[in-house]
Design a protein around this motif. Structure first.
Motif, PDB file in Angstrom:
ATOM      1  N   PHE A  31      -0.004  -6.165 -10.546  1.00  0.00           N
ATOM      2  CA  PHE A  31      -1.277  -5.465 -10.678  1.00  0.00           C
ATOM      3  C   PHE A  31      -1.304  -4.251  -9.747  1.00  0.00           C
ATOM      4  N   TYR A  32      -2.148  -3.284 -10.076  1.00  0.00           N
ATOM      5  CA  TYR A  32      -2.352  -2.165  -9.164  1.00  0.00           C
ATOM      6  C   TYR A  32      -3.819  -1.785  -9.140  1.00  0.00           C
ATOM      7  N   GLU A  33      -4.184  -1.094  -8.076  1.00  0.00           N
ATOM      8  CA  GLU A  33      -5.562  -0.651  -7.898  1.00  0.00           C
ATOM      9  C   GLU A  33      -5.529   0.639  -7.082  1.00  0.00           C
ATOM     10  N   PHE A  34      -6.424   1.558  -7.393  1.00  0.00           N
ATOM     11  CA  PHE A  34      -6.487   2.821  -6.664  1.00  0.00           C
ATOM     12  C   PHE A  34      -7.361   2.679  -5.418  1.00  0.00           C
ATOM     13  N   TYR A  35      -7.002   3.409  -4.373  1.00  0.00           N
ATOM     14  CA  TYR A  35      -7.842   3.443  -3.182  1.00  0.00           C
ATOM     15  C   TYR A  35      -8.238   4.885  -2.874  1.00  0.00           C
ATOM     16  N   VAL A  51       0.869  -1.174   0.000  1.00  0.00           N
ATOM     17  CA  VAL A  51       0.000   0.000   0.000  1.00  0.00           C
ATOM     18  C   VAL A  51       0.905   1.223   0.000  1.00  0.00           C
ATOM     19  N   LEU A  52       0.897   1.952  -1.093  1.00  0.00           N
ATOM     20  CA  LEU A  52       1.756   3.120  -1.249  1.00  0.00           C
ATOM     21  C   LEU A  52       0.955   4.403  -1.013  1.00  0.00           C
ATOM     22  N   THR A  53       1.641   5.430  -0.560  1.00  0.00           N
ATOM     23  CA  THR A  53       0.997   6.726  -0.324  1.00  0.00           C
ATOM     24  C   THR A  53       1.465   7.797  -1.300  1.00  0.00           C
ATOM     25  N   GLY A  54       2.581   7.549  -1.966  1.00  0.00           N
ATOM     26  CA  GLY A  54       3.192   8.569  -2.805  1.00  0.00           C
ATOM     27  C   GLY A  54       4.278   9.328  -2.085  1.00  0.00           C
ATOM     28  N   ASP A  90      -4.536   9.278  -8.792  1.00  0.00           N
ATOM     29  CA  ASP A  90      -3.560  10.149  -9.471  1.00  0.00           C
ATOM     30  C   ASP A  90      -2.122   9.858  -9.060  1.00  0.00           C
ATOM     31  N   TYR A  91      -1.860   8.653  -8.592  1.00  0.00           N
ATOM     32  CA  TYR A  91      -0.489   8.277  -8.235  1.00  0.00           C
ATOM     33  C   TYR A  91       0.402   8.331  -9.463  1.00  0.00           C
ATOM     34  N   ASN A 107       3.956   1.938   4.835  1.00  0.00           N
ATOM     35  CA  ASN A 107       4.317   2.821   5.938  1.00  0.00           C
ATOM     36  C   ASN A 107       3.098   3.252   6.737  1.00  0.00           C
ATOM     37  N   LEU A 108       1.912   2.947   6.232  1.00  0.00           N
ATOM     38  CA  LEU A 108       0.689   3.305   6.938  1.00  0.00           C
ATOM     39  C   LEU A 108       0.539   2.446   8.196  1.00  0.00           C
ATOM     40  N   PRO A 109      -0.151   2.952   9.220  1.00  0.00           N
ATOM     41  CA  PRO A 109      -0.319   2.189  10.473  1.00  0.00           C
ATOM     42  C   PRO A 109      -1.364   1.089  10.347  1.00  0.00           C
ATOM     43  N   ILE A 110      -1.097   0.152   9.430  1.00  0.00           N
ATOM     44  CA  ILE A 110      -1.997  -0.971   9.194  1.00  0.00           C
ATOM     45  C   ILE A 110      -1.526  -2.163  10.018  1.00  0.00           C
ATOM     46  N   GLU A 111      -2.463  -2.881  10.612  1.00  0.00           N
ATOM     47  CA  GLU A 111      -2.134  -4.001  11.483  1.00  0.00           C
ATOM     48  C   GLU A 111      -1.281  -5.039  10.756  1.00  0.00           C
TER      49      GLU A 111
END
Length: 352
Positions: free
Chosen positions: A292-296, A194-197, A230-231, A319-323
């Motif tokens: 593969f990729y998908e937008f969130y 999961v990327l944030t940019g 828009d990544y 880097n997100l605070p995901i469990e």
């Protein structure tokens, strides 16, 4: 056998493997039984690719390095401190091992033997050399293991439990044949990022390790990206350039050419850098040489999505605070206590 005996034997095995953790094998006079086993195992690492074309020396060494780092006294103590080993179950556990990457089934073998059970092992036709040889070394170091290890090429007889790893299709057969005994049956899973940019170029380069190690054949390889709307993939592709050598391996190149041709003939919109294609797709399992990729929409939305589909996912890199998130570049270096599919194998084995 007492727990200390078993731990000492696996620490010795880790020291033996450590000699093969770099391209230039390093003979260590202090390693037990080395005169008997070193040269033969060096040949096994070379023969592995002849047996399975995906097991290049580089990939075998990567696997051996990971296990040499795992099989230390400190790691074994940390892993095993959470369990009670006062009684050995001494049940026969049938192991159906996968063979998609080198030594992928070794954690199950280790867990069965450490737990005080007997391992009845059916190796994959794709990985029949490395694990059997290393278990011969283990027996040479600790002879009491000999009566606790058996290999079979046929079906299982006289077993008390089963741990089987395969595809979603084979899992149905496993459940039919082994459903009446205690079992762990693993199906297809894939790993995602999961990327944030806001990732650094170094983090994205580490993500390349998660994608390309073992040519993407493992369930811990990242095969799907979730990116915000828009990544810009420019920085991502720039970070991937360090892995361009992968296209020089014929098997990988053939898959790249084939999958790219299929995409183009199907009029799929793809992005391509000459050795990796990416395309938008809701699926988790992408072909070799493709991601593969998908937008969130939001962090909450993607976190909820991952929770709802946790049975399809092995690792989440972000880097997100995901469990249970994993740092970039670490998917192929699991700790001994990082169990496949999140199922505590040791707890299962000790309860038999």
């Amino acid at each position: 056998m007492v727990l200390e005996q078993k731990k000492n034997a696996f620490v010795a095995l880790g020291q033996f493997i450590r000699q093969f953790a770099t391209e230039d094998f390093q003979y260590n006079n202090e390693v037990l039984k080395n005169e008997e086993f070193f040269s033969n195992f060096a040949m096994i690492t070379e023969q592995a690719q002849n047996h399975n074309g995906w097991f290049t020396k580089e990939q075998v060494i990567f696997a051996l390095n990971s296990w040499s780092e795992a099989l230390t006294e400190a790691n074994l103590n940390q892993w095993l401190s959470a369990y009670d080993f006062k009684v050995e179950p001494m049940k026969t556990v049938g192991l159906i091992l996968a063979g998609n990457i080198p030594m992928v089934g070794f954690h199950d073998v280790l867990s069965v033997l450490i737990s005080g059970n007997k391992a009845l092992i059916k190796t994959s036709s794709n990985d029949q050399l490395i694990i059997p040889f290393l278990l011969k070394y283990l027996v040479a170091v600790e002879p009491e293991f000999e009566s606790r290890i058996e290999f079979t090429k046929q079906g299982f007889d006289n077993f008390d439990a089963v741990i089987a790893t395969g595809s979603n299709n084979t899992a149905r057969y496993f459940e039919y044949y082994f459903g009446k005994v205690p079992n762990i049956i693993r199906k297809n899973r894939n790993s995602v990022a999961v990327l944030t940019g806001n990732e650094t170029s170094e983090e994205l380069q580490e993500l390349g390790t998660d994608i390309f190690t073992y040519y993407g054949l493992g369930c811990r390889n990242v095969s799907k990206l979730f990116v915000p709307k828009d990544y810009d993939f420019t920085t991502f592709f720039e970070a991937m350039f360090g892995f361009s050598e992968v296209i020089k391996y014929e098997r990988y190149a053939n898959n790249y050419d084939y999958n790219k041709a299929v995409y183009l003939m199907s009029n799929f919109k793809i992005l391509d850098n000459g050795f990796l294609t990416i395309r938008e797709d809701e699926s988790y399992a992408s072909p070799i040489s493709s991601v593969f990729y998908e937008f969130y929409e939001s962090e909450n939305q993607i976190e909820e999505r991952l929770k709802n589909e946790a049975d399809k996912i092995q690792c989440v890199v972000t880097n997100l605070p995901i469990e249970n998130r994993i740092a970039f570049g670490q998917t192929q270096n699991p700790q001994l206590w990082d169990y496949a599919d999140g199922i505590d194998t040791m707890k299962f084995l000790l309860a038999l």
